[in-house]
Design a protein around this motif. Structure first.
Motif, PDB file in Angstrom:
ATOM      1  N   LEU A   1       3.176   8.759   3.718  1.00 56.60           N
ATOM      2  CA  LEU A   1       2.550   7.681   2.935  1.00 56.60           C
ATOM      3  C   LEU A   1       2.759   6.332   3.615  1.00 56.60           C
ATOM      4  O   LEU A   1       1.928   5.434   3.501  1.00 56.60           O
TER       5      LEU A   1
ATOM      6  N   ARG B   1      -2.141   2.458   8.156  1.00 49.74           N
ATOM      7  CA  ARG B   1      -3.538   2.619   8.586  1.00 49.74           C
ATOM      8  C   ARG B   1      -4.477   1.842   7.675  1.00 49.74           C
ATOM      9  O   ARG B   1      -5.415   1.186   8.129  1.00 49.74           O
ATOM     10  N   TYR B   2      -4.236   1.939   6.364  1.00 53.41           N
ATOM     11  CA  TYR B   2      -5.079   1.190   5.430  1.00 53.41           C
ATOM     12  C   TYR B   2      -4.956  -0.311   5.689  1.00 53.41           C
ATOM     13  O   TYR B   2      -5.959  -1.026   5.772  1.00 53.41           O
TER      14      TYR B   2
ATOM     15  N   LYS C   1       0.828  -1.203   0.000  1.00 56.79           N
ATOM     16  CA  LYS C   1       0.000   0.000   0.000  1.00 56.79           C
ATOM     17  C   LYS C   1       0.863   1.255   0.000  1.00 56.79           C
ATOM     18  O   LYS C   1       0.547   2.248  -0.667  1.00 56.79           O
TER      19      LYS C   1
ATOM     20  N   ARG D   1       2.955  13.763  -0.968  1.00 63.03           N
ATOM     21  CA  ARG D   1       3.217  13.833   0.473  1.00 63.03           C
ATOM     22  C   ARG D   1       4.470  13.023   0.750  1.00 63.03           C
ATOM     23  O   ARG D   1       4.730  12.027   0.087  1.00 63.03           O
TER      24      ARG D   1
ATOM     25  N   GLU E   1       1.884   1.654  -3.517  1.00 65.33           N
ATOM     26  CA  GLU E   1       0.738   2.089  -4.325  1.00 65.33           C
ATOM     27  C   GLU E   1       0.487   3.583  -4.115  1.00 65.33           C
ATOM     28  O   GLU E   1       0.220   4.320  -5.071  1.00 65.33           O
ATOM     29  N   TYR E   2       0.583   4.035  -2.888  1.00 69.95           N
ATOM     30  CA  TYR E   2       0.326   5.450  -2.614  1.00 69.95           C
ATOM     31  C   TYR E   2       1.378   6.354  -3.260  1.00 69.95           C
ATOM     32  O   TYR E   2       1.063   7.449  -3.720  1.00 69.95           O
TER      33      TYR E   2
ATOM     34  N   LYS F   1      -6.877  -1.461   8.718  1.00 69.18           N
ATOM     35  CA  LYS F   1      -8.329  -1.465   8.476  1.00 69.18           C
ATOM     36  C   LYS F   1      -8.716  -2.642   7.601  1.00 69.18           C
ATOM     37  O   LYS F   1      -9.695  -3.339   7.860  1.00 69.18           O
ATOM     38  N   ARG F   2      -7.945  -2.869   6.556  1.00 71.56           N
ATOM     39  CA  ARG F   2      -8.249  -3.939   5.612  1.00 71.56           C
ATOM     40  C   ARG F   2      -8.215  -5.308   6.283  1.00 71.56           C
ATOM     41  O   ARG F   2      -9.034  -6.176   6.001  1.00 71.56           O
TER      42      ARG F   2
ATOM     43  N   GLN G   1     -16.903  -4.329   0.648  1.00 78.83           N
ATOM     44  CA  GLN G   1     -16.753  -3.877   2.045  1.00 78.83           C
ATOM     45  C   GLN G   1     -15.283  -3.635   2.406  1.00 78.83           C
ATOM     46  O   GLN G   1     -14.767  -4.154   3.398  1.00 78.83           O
ATOM     47  N   LEU G   2     -14.629  -2.866   1.562  1.00 81.57           N
ATOM     48  CA  LEU G   2     -13.220  -2.535   1.800  1.00 81.57           C
ATOM     49  C   LEU G   2     -13.109  -1.157   2.437  1.00 81.57           C
ATOM     50  O   LEU G   2     -14.028  -0.340   2.336  1.00 81.57           O
ATOM     51  N   PRO G   3     -11.998  -0.864   3.099  1.00 84.03           N
ATOM     52  CA  PRO G   3     -11.769   0.522   3.540  1.00 84.03           C
ATOM     53  C   PRO G   3     -11.446   1.407   2.329  1.00 84.03           C
ATOM     54  O   PRO G   3     -10.941   0.914   1.318  1.00 84.03           O
ATOM     55  N   PHE G   4     -11.749   2.690   2.435  1.00 83.01           N
ATOM     56  CA  PHE G   4     -11.342   3.626   1.382  1.00 83.01           C
ATOM     57  C   PHE G   4      -9.867   3.960   1.583  1.00 83.01           C
ATOM     58  O   PHE G   4      -9.284   3.696   2.629  1.00 83.01           O
ATOM     59  N   GLU G   5      -9.259   4.554   0.530  1.00 83.96           N
ATOM     60  CA  GLU G   5      -7.842   4.921   0.629  1.00 83.96           C
ATOM     61  C   GLU G   5      -7.632   5.936   1.752  1.00 83.96           C
ATOM     62  O   GLU G   5      -8.464   6.810   1.981  1.00 83.96           O
ATOM     63  N   GLU G   6      -6.468   5.840   2.399  1.00 82.68           N
ATOM     64  CA  GLU G   6      -6.165   6.673   3.579  1.00 82.68           C
ATOM     65  C   GLU G   6      -5.362   7.907   3.170  1.00 82.68           C
ATOM     66  O   GLU G   6      -4.295   8.169   3.722  1.00 82.68           O
ATOM     67  N   LEU G   7      -5.873   8.657   2.200  1.00 80.23           N
ATOM     68  CA  LEU G   7      -5.108   9.812   1.716  1.00 80.23           C
ATOM     69  C   LEU G   7      -5.855  11.132   1.937  1.00 80.23           C
ATOM     70  O   LEU G   7      -5.680  12.095   1.187  1.00 80.23           O
TER      71      LEU G   7
ATOM     72  N   ALA H   1       0.099   6.261   6.169  1.00 83.71           N
ATOM     73  CA  ALA H   1      -1.196   6.028   5.513  1.00 83.71           C
ATOM     74  C   ALA H   1      -1.340   4.561   5.098  1.00 83.71           C
ATOM     75  O   ALA H   1      -2.416   3.961   5.248  1.00 83.71           O
TER      76      ALA H   1
ATOM     77  N   ARG I   1       0.134   1.561 -14.147  1.00 81.78           N
ATOM     78  CA  ARG I   1       0.806   2.672 -13.461  1.00 81.78           C
ATOM     79  C   ARG I   1       2.265   2.767 -13.879  1.00 81.78           C
ATOM     80  O   ARG I   1       2.795   3.866 -14.075  1.00 81.78           O
TER      81      ARG I   1
END
Lengths: 227, 227
Positions: free
Chosen positions: A66, A72-73, A43, A61, A46-47, A76-77, B201-207, A69, B49
Motif C-alpha cells: 500500500l 505511485r498515486y 494516500k 494487502r 487512505e488505502y 501521478k497526481r 482529470q485525476l488519476p484513478f486509485e492504484e489498487l 501504491a 471512514r
C-alpha cells in the motif's frame, strides 16, 4: 489512577519520521519534495482504510504494497515521472526512515522502570523488523506487533485488540502512544489510555472524544509514571 | 453484455457539487475559499471512514454531523475564525449545493428508456431530501437510499448492499456511477458495473482494480445503453 502497566507505541509517524523521505523526494523532484511526501503519506493511510472497510478484508494487502501504491498515486497526481529507479530509491528510503531522536531515551527510561513496551503498527513484520533494527530499538521492545496477522488496519478494533492480547492486560491498563490524531482517537474509543504526541501543532479530530493526554514529544510518556 | 437494468448514482460530488461551497467560503475567508472547501471535503470523508471502521459502528453519526465536524476541523487547521454565524452560513450552503448541469437531462433520458434510477449516498435522509428537491430531481428518481439505515458509510459492503436490495437485482445488473474514485473502486469490488466520472482529470486509485468505464460527465452513463 494507577500507572499504566505497559506502553504501546504506534510506529510510522510516531517512532519513525514518515516525512524524512521528503529530502530524497526533493532531490528527485525539485520543488515537489514536501508535497510528494505529504500526499504519499495521506494516500497510504487512505488505502489502509479502503482495503480494511471493503468486503471484510478480501482486498487486504500488506503495508509495504500500500505504501508503494500510495507513492505511485501521489506521483501521478502531482504529474511527477516516477521511473522504476526513482520508485526503488524512494521505497528503499521508506524502509530506513529516520527515527525521532528522543525514542531511545524514552524507551530506556521505561525499561529502567520495568514497564512492558511494544509497537502496535500497521507496518508488516518485515518492514517493522528492519525499521526497529535500523533505529537500534530492538533490545528495548518487548513486543513488535503488526496488524498483518488479522489483515485489518487500524482503526479497526481487531487491530487494537492485538495489543491487549500481546500484553495480557485490559486496555485501560495500557498506554497507547501515537502522533497520528486518528490513531489516538480510535485507540481511545477502543479503551486504551492514550497520549497524542502533537508534533506538528495540529488540531485534534472534531469527533467529541479527546485523548487522555496531549503532548509534544515522546518524552511526555514519562509523565504518566510520575504522579 | 446486456444493458444495465438500473442506474444508481452517488450524490455528493457526483450529482451535487461539493466544491460549490467554495464561493461563499472565499467571501467569508478571502484567499482561503478553495483550501477550505477541499480540506472540509477531505475531512468529512475521513470521518465517515473513522466512525465506520471503529467498534462496529458504535461511533456512527449522521453525515450532517460529520460534515459539521469536518468544517470545524478544517477551519482550525487553516487558522480561520469560524464564528457560529459563519458556520451556520456554510452549513446552510452545504444543504443547498449546486447540482451539476447535466443531471436532469441524463435522468430524463434514463426514464425515457424505462431504466430504474436511484441515489445511493452517504448523506442522511433529510439532507438528501432537501438536495434532491432543490435540484428538481425528485420526479426522476425511483430510489433515494441513505446509508443511515445501516449506520455504516461507503465503502462498507453493507452500504453498497442497500442498492441491490432496493433495486431487487444482482449488482452485476446495476450500473453504479460516482465521481469519487474511491467510491467507484469499492463499488467495483462489491460487484457493480461502474462508471467513474472523472470530472477533475485525476488519476484513478492504484489498487489494481479499474472501474468498468471512465467518463468525464454524467452523460457518459448513456453510452452503457447504446451498444
Amino acid at each position: 489512577m494507577d500507572h499504566p502497566k505497559a506502553v504501546l507505541f504506534d510506529a510510522y509517524g510516531t517512532l519513525f519520521d514518515v516525512y524524512s523521505v521528503g529530502l530524497l523526494a526533493e532531490q528527485l523532484f525539485p520543488g515537489h519534495g514536501q508535497a510528494l511526501s505529504v500526499l504519499w503519506r495521506d494516500k497510504q493511510i487512505e488505502y489502509t482504510r479502503l482495503v480494511t472497510t471493503s468486503n471484510d478484508g478480501a482486498h487486504y494487502r500488506p503495508f509495504w504494497e500500500l505504501t508503494r501504491a500510495g507513492l505511485r498515486y501521489a506521483c501521478k497526481r502531482l504529474g511527477l515521472d516516477l521511473t522504476a529507479e526513482r520508485e526503488q530509491q524512494l521505497m528503499n528510503q521508506y524502509r530506513h526512515l529516520s527515527a525521532f531522536p528522543e525514542n531511545r531515551e524514552v524507551l530506556q527510561a521505561l525499561k529502567a522502570r520495568r514497564i512492558t513496551t511494544g509497537i502496535l503498527s500497521n507496518g508488516d513484520p518485515e518492514m517493522l523488523g528492519i525499521a526497529v533494527r535500523s533505529a537500534g530499538l530492538d533490545g528495548l521492545l518487548d513486543h513488535v506487533i503488526s496488524v498483518d496477522s488479522v489483515r485489518k488496519y487500524k482503526t479497526h478494533p481487531e487491530a487494537y485488540r492485538l495489543g491487549t492480547q500481546a500484553v495480557g492486560r485490559d486496555a485501560r491498563h495500557i498506554l497507547f502512544v501515537s502522533c497520528n490524531a486518528w490513531d489516538a482517537l480510535a485507540a481511545t474509543w477502543y479503551g486504551y489510555r492514550t497520549l497524542w504526541v502533537n508534533r506538528y501543532q495540529l488540531p485534534f479530530e472534531e469527533l467529541d472524544t479527546q485523548p487522555t493526554r496531549t503532548g509534544s514529544t515522546l518524552r511526555d510518556v514519562l509523565a504518566f509514571f510520575e504522579s
